[in-house]
Design a protein around this motif. Structure first.
Motif, mmCIF file in Angstrom:
data_model
loop_
_atom_site.group_PDB
_atom_site.id
_atom_site.type_symbol
_atom_site.label_atom_id
_atom_site.label_comp_id
_atom_site.label_asym_id
_atom_site.label_seq_id
_atom_site.Cartn_x
_atom_site.Cartn_y
_atom_site.Cartn_z
ATOM 1 N N ALA A 270 64.478 -37.382 33.924
ATOM 2 C CA ALA A 270 65.110 -38.472 34.675
ATOM 3 C C ALA A 270 64.694 -38.503 36.142
ATOM 4 N N ALA A 311 69.189 -43.054 32.489
ATOM 5 C CA ALA A 311 70.580 -43.376 32.826
ATOM 6 C C ALA A 311 71.544 -42.596 31.940
ATOM 7 N N ASP A 313 71.071 -39.626 30.659
ATOM 8 C CA ASP A 313 71.104 -38.248 31.156
ATOM 9 C C ASP A 313 71.833 -38.149 32.496
ATOM 10 N N MET A 314 71.603 -39.098 33.384
ATOM 11 C CA MET A 314 72.256 -39.069 34.691
ATOM 12 C C MET A 314 73.758 -39.308 34.556
ATOM 13 N N ARG A 315 74.150 -40.080 33.550
ATOM 14 C CA ARG A 315 75.575 -40.273 33.279
ATOM 15 C C ARG A 315 76.219 -38.929 32.920
ATOM 16 N N LEU A 332 74.713 -41.327 44.679
ATOM 17 C CA LEU A 332 73.314 -41.302 44.258
ATOM 18 C C LEU A 332 72.445 -41.645 45.456
ATOM 19 N N LEU A 344 68.588 -48.021 38.123
ATOM 20 C CA LEU A 344 69.112 -46.821 37.477
ATOM 21 C C LEU A 344 70.611 -46.712 37.718
ATOM 22 N N PHE A 345 71.028 -46.945 38.953
ATOM 23 C CA PHE A 345 72.448 -46.882 39.309
ATOM 24 C C PHE A 345 73.264 -47.827 38.430
ATOM 25 N N MET A 348 73.759 -46.715 34.815
ATOM 26 C CA MET A 348 74.597 -45.538 34.587
ATOM 27 C C MET A 348 76.040 -45.909 34.237
ATOM 28 N N LEU A 351 80.625 -45.210 33.256
ATOM 29 C CA LEU A 351 80.573 -43.759 33.314
ATOM 30 C C LEU A 351 81.371 -43.151 32.172
#
Length: 401
Positions: A270, A311, A313-315, A332, A344-345, A348, A351
């Motif tokens: 990511a 996204a 994975d970042m979540r 972020l 990307l933001f 995500m 959440l």
């Protein structure tokens, strides 16, 4: 008059031998709230009026604060507000990335006043450090030309580069800067500049920038997830930056994540580097960043496909840091192209449910912060300002410089 004004400030102490802490408390209070009178400061910091008067006079002599026009209210005595003087102190910051370096100068408020960028030469850190020293000298000359008094007002030099630090070097790991990790960088730059020099990883540098002028300004508990060539987390805990026993706290890019039956570190899935690989771009050139921005704006399917996986994975990463650190907010930030970071933001959300999903929240669980190629360098430069002027418990113990 400001009798009913809510002022964000830490408490000072009226015990003897604690002027260093009290000076920091006053500087931070004015930075957070804007101009304040002596009465404002005494009420907010719980210091005596005499202590405040002595400290304000000392800070005026040192050129760190200045009085403004007298304010006359409907009731009570006229008051004189005091503001910080941006030219009261300066600091330098260096970002060292895989293929380039940036040098920036900031004032007491963390605002940029000079910058320069260059590609790192072949020859590793031995040659690269010579270039960095040359660039630092260039920025210092520019700074002195614009602010002659800055020659005596440099708080220090901050350096930021990818971590983790102190691990055995591995030339096979292209994600780590093995040669730079083992090079005496801090000592070399300190000797070459004559400045107190400190080192941070790039995620902590971004958190430093967010704490001074960004979304974490005034917060005591925040986690800044760094999205750049790699991935990391800068931790603001209890009002101070937390770096861990080996300056490797927050290295969430090294955490193993599962997707499609395989496990790999988060930053292998990511980060910008993983996107460059996905697109077949040469990350050794600055054109790769421009290409990513262009493709993102065009809605390239390869970008959208990568964002969908990243996204997810970042979540999970947001859920992880919320559960472990209980921050007021997660931010972020990083050095990725703005259009990509924004996409990307947005991807995500929503959440994952977590302990942070509370009905009484005053801040969003996740927000976007400083995004741009200079975010890390600005954070590196903010570190000497923080060390010199932010309140810290160690200042009371006389352990802080």
């Amino acid at each position: 008059m400001h009798d009913l004004r809510t002022i964000r400030a830490k408490s000072g102490t009226n015990q003897e031998g604690t002027s260093a802490h009290n000076r920091r408390v006053i500087i931070e209070a004015i930075r957070l709230n804007g101009s304040l009178s002596r009465a404002d400061l005494a009420r907010a910091t719980r210091l005596t009026k005499q202590t405040i008067s002595n400290l304000i006079e000392s800070l005026e002599v040192d050129g760190l604060v200045a009085s403004q026009e007298v304010v006359r209210g409907a009731r009570g005595q006229p008051s004189t507000p005091y503001r910080l003087v941006p030219e009261g102190a300066f600091a330098l910051g260096v970002q060292i990335d895989r293929h380039l370096t940036r040098v920036v100068a900031v004032d007491l408020m963390g605002h940029e006043v000079a910058r320069v960028v260059a590609n790192l030469p072949p020859g590793g850190p031995a040659e690269g450090s010579k270039l960095i020293l040359h660039l630092i000298d260039t920025v210092r000359r520019d700074l002195v030309a614009r602010f002659p008094e800055s020659v005596h007002r440099l708080a220090g030099l901050g350096v930021a580069m990818p971590g983790p630090f102190g691990l055995p070097p591995s030339d096979d790991d292209t994600w780590m800067m093995a040669q730079w990790q083992s090079f005496p960088l801090v000592e070399t730059l300190a000797a070459g500049t004559g400045l107190v020099t400190s080192l941070q990883n790039d995620a902590t540098a971004c958190a430093t920038a967010e704490r001074m002028n960004g979304a974490a300004d005034g917060l005591d508990h925040a986690v800044c997830i760094y999205f750049g060539y790699g991935i990391g987390a800068g931790l603001i805990l209890g009002g101070e930056l937390y770096t861990g026993s080996n300056s490797n706290a927050g290295e969430i890019g090294m955490v193993l994540f599962s997707r499609g039956g395989t496990q790999s570190p988060l930053e292998h899935r990511a980060s910008l580097a993983s996107l460059f690989q996905h697109l077949g771009l040469d990350s050794a050139t600055t054109e790769a960043y421009a290409d990513v921005e262009r493709l993102t704006l065009a809605g390239d399917p390869r970008i959208l496909d990568w964002i969908a996986g990243a996204a997810a994975d970042m979540r999970q990463a947001v859920h992880m840091v919320e559960t472990i650190f209980d921050p007021q907010t997660v931010i972020l930030s990083g050095s990725a192209p703005g259009p990509l970071a924004n996409r990307l933001f947005e991807a995500m959300f929503p959440l994952l449910p977590s302990n942070a999903d509370r009905p009484d929240r005053s801040l969003p669980r996740l927000q976007i912060g400083m995004i741009g190629l200079w975010a890390v360098a600005l954070g590196a430069a903010a570190e000497p300002i923080r060390r010199a002027f932010d309140p810290r418990f160690s200042a009371i113990l006389k352990d802080a410089p």
